[in-house]
Write a protein that holds these residues in place. Structure first.
Motif, PDB file in Angstrom:
ATOM      1  N   ASN A   1      30.031  40.568  47.583  1.00 55.51           N
ATOM      2  CA  ASN A   1      30.935  41.147  46.597  1.00 55.51           C
ATOM      3  C   ASN A   1      32.345  41.173  47.174  1.00 55.51           C
ATOM      4  O   ASN A   1      32.556  41.622  48.288  1.00 55.51           O
ATOM      5  CB  ASN A   1      30.490  42.567  46.227  1.00 55.51           C
ATOM      6  N   VAL A   2      33.292  40.672  46.397  1.00 54.29           N
ATOM      7  CA  VAL A   2      34.683  40.611  46.816  1.00 54.29           C
ATOM      8  C   VAL A   2      35.533  41.298  45.754  1.00 54.29           C
ATOM      9  O   VAL A   2      35.361  41.031  44.564  1.00 54.29           O
ATOM     10  CB  VAL A   2      35.147  39.137  46.970  1.00 54.29           C
ATOM     11  N   VAL A   3      36.444  42.172  46.182  1.00 52.90           N
ATOM     12  CA  VAL A   3      37.397  42.810  45.281  1.00 52.90           C
ATOM     13  C   VAL A   3      38.790  42.558  45.854  1.00 52.90           C
ATOM     14  O   VAL A   3      39.042  42.862  47.014  1.00 52.90           O
ATOM     15  CB  VAL A   3      37.138  44.329  45.150  1.00 52.90           C
TER      16      VAL A   3
ATOM     17  N   ALA B   1      50.514  37.547  54.048  1.00 54.79           N
ATOM     18  CA  ALA B   1      49.570  37.618  52.927  1.00 54.79           C
ATOM     19  C   ALA B   1      48.521  36.530  53.113  1.00 54.79           C
ATOM     20  O   ALA B   1      48.742  35.547  53.823  1.00 54.79           O
ATOM     21  CB  ALA B   1      50.290  37.427  51.594  1.00 54.79           C
ATOM     22  N   ASP B   2      47.373  36.734  52.476  1.00 55.66           N
ATOM     23  CA  ASP B   2      46.339  35.711  52.432  1.00 55.66           C
ATOM     24  C   ASP B   2      46.362  35.094  51.042  1.00 55.66           C
ATOM     25  O   ASP B   2      46.595  35.782  50.046  1.00 55.66           O
ATOM     26  CB  ASP B   2      44.971  36.322  52.726  1.00 55.66           C
ATOM     27  N   PHE B   3      46.119  33.804  50.973  1.00 54.23           N
ATOM     28  CA  PHE B   3      46.151  33.074  49.710  1.00 54.23           C
ATOM     29  C   PHE B   3      44.722  32.666  49.374  1.00 54.23           C
ATOM     30  O   PHE B   3      44.138  31.815  50.032  1.00 54.23           O
ATOM     31  CB  PHE B   3      47.098  31.877  49.819  1.00 54.23           C
ATOM     32  N   ILE B   4      44.163  33.320  48.346  1.00 55.39           N
ATOM     33  CA  ILE B   4      42.754  33.202  48.008  1.00 55.39           C
ATOM     34  C   ILE B   4      42.589  32.405  46.716  1.00 55.39           C
ATOM     35  O   ILE B   4      43.172  32.754  45.685  1.00 55.39           O
ATOM     36  CB  ILE B   4      42.114  34.601  47.823  1.00 55.39           C
ATOM     37  N   ASN B   5      41.782  31.348  46.774  1.00 55.97           N
ATOM     38  CA  ASN B   5      41.494  30.542  45.585  1.00 55.97           C
ATOM     39  C   ASN B   5      40.467  31.260  44.721  1.00 55.97           C
ATOM     40  O   ASN B   5      39.449  31.728  45.217  1.00 55.97           O
ATOM     41  CB  ASN B   5      40.958  29.167  45.987  1.00 55.97           C
ATOM     42  N   ILE B   6      40.760  31.332  43.411  1.00 55.61           N
ATOM     43  CA  ILE B   6      39.904  32.017  42.443  1.00 55.61           C
ATOM     44  C   ILE B   6      39.449  31.004  41.400  1.00 55.61           C
ATOM     45  O   ILE B   6      40.236  30.165  40.950  1.00 55.61           O
ATOM     46  CB  ILE B   6      40.671  33.159  41.721  1.00 55.61           C
ATOM     47  N   ILE B   7      38.179  31.112  40.992  1.00 57.88           N
ATOM     48  CA  ILE B   7      37.644  30.280  39.911  1.00 57.88           C
ATOM     49  C   ILE B   7      36.962  31.212  38.908  1.00 57.88           C
ATOM     50  O   ILE B   7      36.257  32.143  39.294  1.00 57.88           O
ATOM     51  CB  ILE B   7      36.691  29.189  40.445  1.00 57.88           C
ATOM     52  N   VAL B   8      37.239  30.998  37.623  1.00 57.45           N
ATOM     53  CA  VAL B   8      36.725  31.853  36.542  1.00 57.45           C
ATOM     54  C   VAL B   8      36.131  30.958  35.468  1.00 57.45           C
ATOM     55  O   VAL B   8      36.691  29.898  35.162  1.00 57.45           O
ATOM     56  CB  VAL B   8      37.869  32.684  35.908  1.00 57.45           C
ATOM     57  N   PHE B   9      35.025  31.389  34.857  1.00 54.64           N
ATOM     58  CA  PHE B   9      34.339  30.593  33.840  1.00 54.64           C
ATOM     59  C   PHE B   9      34.343  31.303  32.483  1.00 54.64           C
ATOM     60  O   PHE B   9      34.521  32.512  32.395  1.00 54.64           O
ATOM     61  CB  PHE B   9      32.882  30.341  34.251  1.00 54.64           C
TER      62      PHE B   9
ATOM     63  N   VAL C   1      40.650  41.051  40.898  1.00 56.79           N
ATOM     64  CA  VAL C   1      39.511  40.156  40.740  1.00 56.79           C
ATOM     65  C   VAL C   1      38.302  40.771  41.421  1.00 56.79           C
ATOM     66  O   VAL C   1      38.397  41.254  42.550  1.00 56.79           O
ATOM     67  CB  VAL C   1      39.808  38.768  41.362  1.00 56.79           C
ATOM     68  N   ASN C   2      37.169  40.752  40.734  1.00 53.73           N
ATOM     69  CA  ASN C   2      35.898  41.168  41.304  1.00 53.73           C
ATOM     70  C   ASN C   2      34.967  39.970  41.178  1.00 53.73           C
ATOM     71  O   ASN C   2      34.830  39.395  40.103  1.00 53.73           O
ATOM     72  CB  ASN C   2      35.338  42.375  40.543  1.00 53.73           C
ATOM     73  N   GLY C   3      34.346  39.578  42.286  1.00 57.71           N
ATOM     74  CA  GLY C   3      33.469  38.415  42.232  1.00 57.71           C
ATOM     75  C   GLY C   3      32.693  38.228  43.514  1.00 57.71           C
ATOM     76  O   GLY C   3      32.464  39.176  44.257  1.00 57.71           O
ATOM     77  N   ARG C   4      32.317  36.974  43.769  1.00 60.25           N
ATOM     78  CA  ARG C   4      31.545  36.660  44.970  1.00 60.25           C
ATOM     79  C   ARG C   4      32.207  35.506  45.704  1.00 60.25           C
ATOM     80  O   ARG C   4      32.843  34.636  45.095  1.00 60.25           O
ATOM     81  CB  ARG C   4      30.110  36.295  44.596  1.00 60.25           C
TER      82      ARG C   4
ATOM     83  N   VAL D   1      35.537  23.941  50.973  1.00 60.27           N
ATOM     84  CA  VAL D   1      36.311  24.847  50.132  1.00 60.27           C
ATOM     85  C   VAL D   1      35.643  26.218  50.166  1.00 60.27           C
ATOM     86  O   VAL D   1      34.423  26.313  50.062  1.00 60.27           O
ATOM     87  CB  VAL D   1      36.346  24.347  48.664  1.00 60.27           C
ATOM     88  N   THR D   2      36.453  27.252  50.326  1.00 61.30           N
ATOM     89  CA  THR D   2      35.974  28.628  50.176  1.00 61.30           C
ATOM     90  C   THR D   2      36.793  29.250  49.067  1.00 61.30           C
ATOM     91  O   THR D   2      38.025  29.146  49.061  1.00 61.30           O
ATOM     92  CB  THR D   2      36.139  29.425  51.484  1.00 61.30           C
ATOM     93  N   GLU D   3      36.113  29.878  48.112  1.00 60.69           N
ATOM     94  CA  GLU D   3      36.800  30.441  46.947  1.00 60.69           C
ATOM     95  C   GLU D   3      36.032  31.655  46.450  1.00 60.69           C
ATOM     96  O   GLU D   3      34.888  31.882  46.844  1.00 60.69           O
ATOM     97  CB  GLU D   3      36.908  29.390  45.842  1.00 60.69           C
ATOM     98  N   VAL D   4      36.678  32.431  45.604  1.00 58.93           N
ATOM     99  CA  VAL D   4      36.019  33.561  44.958  1.00 58.93           C
ATOM    100  C   VAL D   4      35.686  33.160  43.532  1.00 58.93           C
ATOM    101  O   VAL D   4      36.567  32.739  42.782  1.00 58.93           O
ATOM    102  CB  VAL D   4      36.915  34.818  44.976  1.00 58.93           C
ATOM    103  N   VAL D   5      34.411  33.268  43.184  1.00 59.82           N
ATOM    104  CA  VAL D   5      33.973  33.041  41.805  1.00 59.82           C
ATOM    105  C   VAL D   5      34.046  34.407  41.122  1.00 59.82           C
ATOM    106  O   VAL D   5      33.304  35.321  41.471  1.00 59.82           O
ATOM    107  CB  VAL D   5      32.539  32.469  41.745  1.00 59.82           C
ATOM    108  N   ALA D   6      34.974  34.551  40.194  1.00 54.98           N
ATOM    109  CA  ALA D   6      35.256  35.851  39.580  1.00 54.98           C
ATOM    110  C   ALA D   6      34.239  36.192  38.503  1.00 54.98           C
ATOM    111  O   ALA D   6      33.950  35.367  37.629  1.00 54.98           O
ATOM    112  CB  ALA D   6      36.658  35.865  38.988  1.00 54.98           C
ATOM    113  N   ASN D   7      33.708  37.406  38.576  1.00 56.98           N
ATOM    114  CA  ASN D   7      32.897  37.963  37.495  1.00 56.98           C
ATOM    115  C   ASN D   7      33.793  38.695  36.506  1.00 56.98           C
ATOM    116  O   ASN D   7      33.491  38.777  35.327  1.00 56.98           O
ATOM    117  CB  ASN D   7      31.870  38.964  38.030  1.00 56.98           C
TER     118      ASN D   7
END
Length: 137
Positions: free
Chosen positions: A5-7, A55-63, A82-85, A101-107
């Protein structure tokens, strides 16, 4: 049992990019969040003077519908939560090299800013603005 879980709360570094999957036509939006590191004012200034990252630059993907909403209502510079995994994957580029690639898949994506000073955008139906005082963290 595992937990992933990532927030995150940060500002978009660019406008979201919306695409649709070839197989099912599912909307997919991608964007990057700049998430400030927890640093004292002095340490942040010291690092900035050295040209180092604060800062950290985090890639986000949303469906799905959330992807379409992000593409429609989020813009570069806007604050979002963003809340995801966390997801790691790899692919082969055109030269046949393996790229990781490492990214956060947003819920869930919360829009924490609706307007900037130059754009009096109306809040879309079904959404409500979140005041900083109401954020529980």
């Amino acid at each position: 049992k595992a937990m992933n879980n990532v927030v995150l709360i940060g500002r978009l570094t660019r406008d979201p990019e919306l695409r649709y999957t070839a197989s099912t036509g599912t909307p997919v939006a991608t964007f990057t969040l700049a998430v400030d590191r927890e640093l004292s004012r002095e340490k942040k200034q010291e690092l900035e003077e050295k040209g180092e990252q604060t800062a950290d630059f985090i890639n986000i993907i949303v469906f799905g519908k959330s992807a379409e909403n992000c593409a429609m209502y989020l813009q570069k510079g806007r604050l979002a939560a963003v809340n995801g995994r966390l997801q790691s994957r790899y692919y082969e580029d055109k030269e046949g090299n393996r790229r990781y690639v490492t990214e956060v898949v947003a819920n869930q994506v919360k829009f924490l800013e609706w307007k900037d000073k130059s754009n009096d955008m109306d809040i879309p139906e079904g959404f409500e603005p979140v005041e900083d005082d109401n954020i529980p963290f």
